[in-house]
Design an enzyme around this catalytic site. Structure first.
Site, short mmCIF file in Angstrom:
data_model
loop_
_atom_site.label_atom_id
_atom_site.label_comp_id
_atom_site.label_asym_id
_atom_site.label_seq_id
_atom_site.Cartn_x
_atom_site.Cartn_y
_atom_site.Cartn_z
N HIS A 82 0.87 -1.22 -0.17
CA HIS A 82 0.07 0.01 0.04
C HIS A 82 0.78 1.25 0.11
O HIS A 82 1.87 1.35 0.65
CB HIS A 82 -0.97 -0.08 1.05
CG HIS A 82 -2.08 0.97 1.03
ND1 HIS A 82 -1.82 2.45 1.34
CD2 HIS A 82 -3.44 1.00 0.73
CE1 HIS A 82 -2.83 3.06 1.13
NE2 HIS A 82 -3.68 2.14 0.65
N GLU A 91 -3.58 2.06 -7.31
CA GLU A 91 -4.04 3.11 -6.53
C GLU A 91 -3.11 4.37 -6.95
O GLU A 91 -1.99 4.25 -6.14
CB GLU A 91 -3.97 3.06 -4.91
CG GLU A 91 -4.97 1.85 -4.55
CD GLU A 91 -5.36 1.57 -3.07
OE1 GLU A 91 -6.50 1.96 -2.80
OE2 GLU A 91 -4.53 1.75 -2.32
P1 13P Z 1 -9.48 6.72 -0.18
O1 13P Z 1 -10.52 5.96 -0.64
O2 13P Z 1 -9.54 7.48 1.35
O3 13P Z 1 -8.97 7.57 -1.30
O4 13P Z 1 -8.11 5.50 0.05
C1 13P Z 1 -7.87 4.59 -0.95
C2 13P Z 1 -6.98 3.72 -0.34
O5 13P Z 1 -5.74 4.01 -0.03
C3 13P Z 1 -7.52 2.54 0.00
O6 13P Z 1 -6.64 1.34 0.10
#
Ligand code: 13P
Length: 239
Positions: free
Chosen positions: A88, A157
């Site tokens: 992450h 992400e």
């Molecule tokens: P948000 O949905 O708060 O932008 O975070 C995304 C995230 O990091 C999920 O792992």
């Protein structure tokens, strides 16, 4: 579809219990057969039968041992946890995890047969350099990672989209996901400012097999709403 809630360092054990009760009854009442994964903090793990998968946001790659402050396989086994988030961006950028450490985690938990939600994503400066820089950057995040691992789920992400309310355009998400699809047959999640208002649209995109939601998933009713949107889409996407 795969719908995931990452609590990060939010919610107490009590709050998680209340949240899970809402989500679990929603899942059974609506015969949801999508994969739902909740990643609570360690302190909220419980050993209960679940119709929702429970994963951890991190763990140390060892059976047990002298790793002060860490949680290892032995503690996860006690709760029958077999799902983990690795790579992450907050662990990469805030906690300073290197690709080497991430790879060690990946190898260890893959050997243990965990479902691994493996996260990749570029910072804004890389995004601004264009698509090929972006893909080169993501390529470095795949170093040492077995993209053929059968229980792999990849989450794209973009760092600049996490917790900011900003999301890439649908076209940009599709472009990255189609490049990822060429690399792996693992399900592909999108994460970064997903909320009730955009979840359906994002999940409907080509090569998007689900979502990984942070802040907007902290509300159990909003999370259930996103689960319902995923479930409706299955028929349309032929899943
Ligand atoms: P948000 O949905 O708060 O932008 O975070 C995304 C995230 O990091 C999920 O792992």
């Amino acid at each position: 579809m795969i719908v995931c809630a990452n609590f990060k360092a939010n919610k107490t054990r009590q709050e998680t219990r209340a949240y899970m009760a809402v989500v679990e009854s929603f899942v059974s009442a609506n015969d949801i057969d999508d994969t739902i994964i909740v990643f609570p903090p360690f302190t909220a793990l419980e050993h209960l039968p679940r119709n929702v998968l429970i994963g951890v946001q991190n763990a140390y790659p060892a059976q047990n041992g002298a790793f002060t402050g860490e949680i290892t396989l032995e503690q996860l086994e006690e709760f029958e946890v077999k799902t983990i988030l690795i790579g992450h961006s907050e662990r990469r950028h805030i906690l300073g995890e290197s690709q080497e450490q991430i790879t060690a985690k990946f190898r260890f938990f893959a050997e243990q047969g965990f479902v691994i939600v493996y996260c990749v994503g570029e910072p804004l400066s890389v995004r601004e350099e264009g698509f090929s820089s972006l893909m080169n950057y993501i390529e470095t995040q795949f170093e040492g990672i077995d993209l053929t691992y059968p229980d792999l789920i990849v989450a794209y992400e973009p760092v600049w989209a996490i917790g900011t309310g900003l999301t890439p355009s649908s076209q940009d998400i599709e472009q990255v996901h189609s490049a990822l699809r060429a690399k792996t047959s693992a399900p592909l999640l999108y994460g970064g400012s997903v909320k009730v208002e955009n979840a359906g649209e994002i999940m409907a995109l080509e090569n998007v097999d689900g979502i990984l939601v942070g802040s907007a998933a902290l509300s159990a009713s909003d999370f259930c709403d996103m689960v319902a949107q995923a479930s409706e889409l299955n028929t349309e996407k032929g899943e």
